[in-house]
Design a protein around this motif. Structure first.
Motif, PDB file in Angstrom:
ATOM      1  N   VAL A   5       0.859  -1.183   0.000  1.00 12.81           N
ATOM      2  CA  VAL A   5       0.000   0.000   0.000  1.00 12.81           C
ATOM      3  C   VAL A   5       0.892   1.230   0.000  1.00 12.81           C
ATOM      4  O   VAL A   5       1.723   1.410   0.902  1.00 12.81           O
ATOM      5  N   ALA A   6       0.752   2.057  -1.025  1.00 13.97           N
ATOM      6  CA  ALA A   6       1.456   3.337  -1.090  1.00 13.97           C
ATOM      7  C   ALA A   6       0.443   4.438  -0.806  1.00 13.97           C
ATOM      8  O   ALA A   6      -0.659   4.443  -1.362  1.00 13.97           O
ATOM      9  N   ALA A   7       0.787   5.360   0.072  1.00 12.60           N
ATOM     10  CA  ALA A   7      -0.149   6.404   0.488  1.00 12.60           C
ATOM     11  C   ALA A   7       0.556   7.753   0.516  1.00 12.60           C
ATOM     12  O   ALA A   7       1.721   7.856   0.903  1.00 12.60           O
ATOM     13  N   ARG A   8      -0.157   8.788   0.104  1.00  9.87           N
ATOM     14  CA  ARG A   8       0.339  10.155   0.262  1.00  9.87           C
ATOM     15  C   ARG A   8      -0.130  10.655   1.626  1.00  9.87           C
ATOM     16  O   ARG A   8      -1.321  10.735   1.890  1.00  9.87           O
ATOM     17  N   VAL A   9       0.828  10.983   2.488  1.00  6.76           N
ATOM     18  CA  VAL A   9       0.479  11.370   3.850  1.00  6.76           C
ATOM     19  C   VAL A   9       1.703  12.008   4.487  1.00  6.76           C
ATOM     20  O   VAL A   9       2.825  11.891   3.971  1.00  6.76           O
ATOM     21  N   ASP A  10       1.512  12.691   5.604  1.00  5.86           N
ATOM     22  CA  ASP A  10       2.642  13.231   6.348  1.00  5.86           C
ATOM     23  C   ASP A  10       2.799  12.468   7.661  1.00  5.86           C
ATOM     24  O   ASP A  10       1.946  11.678   8.045  1.00  5.86           O
ATOM     25  N   GLY A  11       3.901  12.747   8.350  1.00  8.74           N
ATOM     26  CA  GLY A  11       4.168  12.100   9.619  1.00  8.74           C
ATOM     27  C   GLY A  11       3.941  13.012  10.797  1.00  8.74           C
ATOM     28  O   GLY A  11       4.638  12.911  11.813  1.00  8.74           O
ATOM     29  N   HIS A  12       2.965  13.907  10.677  1.00  9.52           N
ATOM     30  CA  HIS A  12       2.604  14.873  11.704  1.00  9.52           C
ATOM     31  C   HIS A  12       3.800  15.773  12.015  1.00  9.52           C
ATOM     32  O   HIS A  12       4.604  16.066  11.123  1.00  9.52           O
ATOM     33  N   ARG A  13       3.940  16.263  13.213  1.00 11.89           N
ATOM     34  CA  ARG A  13       4.976  17.245  13.537  1.00 11.89           C
ATOM     35  C   ARG A  13       6.385  16.702  13.318  1.00 11.89           C
ATOM     36  O   ARG A  13       7.295  17.437  12.931  1.00 11.89           O
ATOM     37  N   GLU A  14       6.573  15.413  13.574  1.00  9.80           N
ATOM     38  CA  GLU A  14       7.903  14.832  13.473  1.00  9.80           C
ATOM     39  C   GLU A  14       8.394  14.754  12.028  1.00  9.80           C
ATOM     40  O   GLU A  14       9.600  14.750  11.781  1.00  9.80           O
ATOM     41  N   ASP A  15       7.475  14.685  11.083  1.00  9.18           N
ATOM     42  CA  ASP A  15       7.847  14.550   9.668  1.00  9.18           C
ATOM     43  C   ASP A  15       6.730  15.183   8.834  1.00  9.18           C
ATOM     44  O   ASP A  15       5.947  14.502   8.184  1.00  9.18           O
ATOM     45  N   PRO A  16       6.635  16.530   8.836  1.00 10.72           N
ATOM     46  CA  PRO A  16       5.430  17.191   8.351  1.00 10.72           C
ATOM     47  C   PRO A  16       5.260  17.266   6.834  1.00 10.72           C
ATOM     48  O   PRO A  16       4.165  17.575   6.361  1.00 10.72           O
ATOM     49  N   ALA A  17       6.303  16.996   6.061  1.00 11.87           N
ATOM     50  CA  ALA A  17       6.187  17.118   4.609  1.00 11.87           C
ATOM     51  C   ALA A  17       5.415  15.933   4.035  1.00 11.87           C
ATOM     52  O   ALA A  17       5.743  14.772   4.312  1.00 11.87           O
TER      53      ALA A  17
END
Length: 470
Positions: free
Chosen positions: A73-85
């Motif tokens: 599964v490939a998803a476009r998402v961020d890692g919240h504050r720790e990895d925001p891009a």
């Protein structure tokens, strides 16, 4: 196929077409996409879903890629504050812990899509600094291969509308640059491309090019796009408008600025130079740059705007007596904030902006977005929200301000504009507040768009004049 106390946010077909992979949140409102989400696999025949993975924020869209070791599964998402891009995160369809496939890419993934004719790969539109380009991404190694037709990848931006041929060799895109309105181009991967449309023919030869500029602010390099006015002459100073993008997790790109929201060409045709800065916190410059906004809302990003305007003065482009500042949404917030911190601007336009970060948290429809930038909820960190509120320092404002807002804006409630308007009016600062009936966060009705643009021109000409009459 689904039931229970959950909202389905998006879905994708599994490679065998016997099941769907879905993203769910526990809450139904849009704000929930900024919080935790789960990925499930569910048979098209129904039955209980099988849990695949948990994400810190809701991914969208999904692409399921068949690999030699099983579907991923490939998803476009961020890692919240720790990895925001926003990036491509992957997890085996069999289940596991998601991981960032592109942790070192200096850019932001705006879109992912299936890639016909390729194994182990997914397509992606990635904005790097001010350019949007297409890539083929290996979902195992993270290796990137360029897909953008060569002539389009060297300037401008692929903005959307990506379509790949069945053999993966040809690509159709919607592409634009500062002087080219959006057109459909067809070309070979990493080769030449031909325009198929001519929607912007009426603007040929009438638009002003954009120049990439950069300056230092507190030791941080800031980039932007400078559109010089029609009739620009070296050695002559012009009124300058600093137009700020919204978001704040967004960026200005090398694309045409030719609508009610993007004013560069409209203003350039009236004799104004326009600076489009990407201050710290903007996307497309990497994780670390984006994180500079965290716990510093209104701080460094505002200084980046001021130093950008002063850099244009130093270069002999801008008249220091005729500087303006403007923006929509977060750009409206930064406009309202910056004029509480400096008096170098002689005119301001606050579009759908925030004035009180405490009350805004309880009024807008995405309060959880604040948790990306502040250390926590305002109920636990009231001082942090209040310290970054323009209304707190409004007594320092001297800049004439035009406030524009949609009457049915759920993203930034019009009460935010009202607070700022009442404060400026009470203190005798020239101000006008325009509320557009039926409009939400964006202005959709054409009559309202035209009215808005006329009011912007009138306000700037009143307080800055134009290159023609000064």
């Amino acid at each position: 196929m689904t039931a229970g106390e959950r909202e389905v946010r998006c879905f994708a077909w599994a490679p065998d077409s016997a099941s769907l992979v879905i993203v769910t949140t526990d809450a139904t409102e849009y704000d929930a996409v900024f919080g935790p989400a789960n990925v499930w696999e569910i048979s098209i025949d129904g039955g209980l879903p099988r849990h695949v993975a948990h994400f810190r924020t809701a991914p969208s869209p999904l692409v399921i890629v068949d690999t030699g070791t099983g579907p991923v599964v490939a998803a476009r998402v961020d890692g919240h504050r720790e990895d925001p891009a926003d990036s491509i995160w992957i997890v085996p369809l069999a289940g596991g812990e998601p991981r960032n496939l592109l942790p070192t890419v200096t850019g932001i993934v705006e879109e992912i899509f299936s890639l016909p004719g390729s194994e182990n790969r997914v397509g992606a539109r990635i904005v790097e600094r001010t350019h949007g380009r297409l890539y083929s991404v290996d979902v195992v190694s993270g290796e990137l291969q360029a897909l953008t037709p060569r002539a389009l990848g060297e300037r401008g931006s692929v903005v959307h509308g990506v379509s790949i041929s069945a053999d993966g060799r040809r690509v159709a895109v919607i592409w634009t640059d500062a002087t080219t309105p959006e057109e459909v181009f067809l070309g070979d991967v990493e080769s030449q491309a031909t325009p198929l449309t001519s929607f912007g023919a009426a603007f040929q030869g009438r638009l002003q090019p954009a120049e990439h500029v950069s300056w230092m602010s507190d030791g941080v390099e800031i980039e932007g796009l400078l559109t010089c006015p029609a009739g620009f002459q070296e050695g002559r100073r012009f009124p300058l408008i600093v137009e700020i993008h919204g978001g704040p997790s967004w960026q200005w790109e090398d694309r045409v600025m030719l609508n009610w929201h993007d004013w560069a060409q409209m203003l350039a045709s009236r004799g104004y130079a326009v600076l489009l800065p990407n201050p710290r916190g903007s996307t497309a410059y990497g994780r670390e740059f984006q994180q500079l906004l965290q716990n510093d809302v209104g701080g460094g990003e505002s200084r980046d705007l001021v130093t950008g305007a002063l850099a244009m003065v130093e270069q002999g482009i801008a008249d220091p007596e005729r500087l303006g500042i403007a923006g929509w949404s977060w750009g409206g917030y930064l406009t309202a904030w910056t004029i509480t911190q400096t008096d170098i601007f002689s005119a301001a336009i606050m579009g759908a902006g925030l004035s009180n970060m405490v009350s805004e948290h309880g009024q807008g429809d995405i309060p959880s977005a604040n948790l990306l930038y502040y250390p926590g909820q305002p109920y636990d960190h009231l001082d942090a929200y209040w310290a970054s509120s323009p209304i707190r320092y409004v007594s320092a404002v001297r800049t004439p301000t035009l406030i524009l807002h949609g009457d049915e804006d759920a993203r930034v409630h019009p009460a935010q504009g009202m607070e700022y308007f009442r404060a400026l009016k009470t203190r005798g600062v020239p101000v006008r507040f325009v509320r557009y009936p039926r409009e939400k966060h964006g202005i959709d009705e054409r009559a309202h768009q035209i009215d808005l643009m006329k009011r912007i021109i009138d306000w700037l000409e009143r307080y800055l004049g134009t290159a023609v009459n000064r």
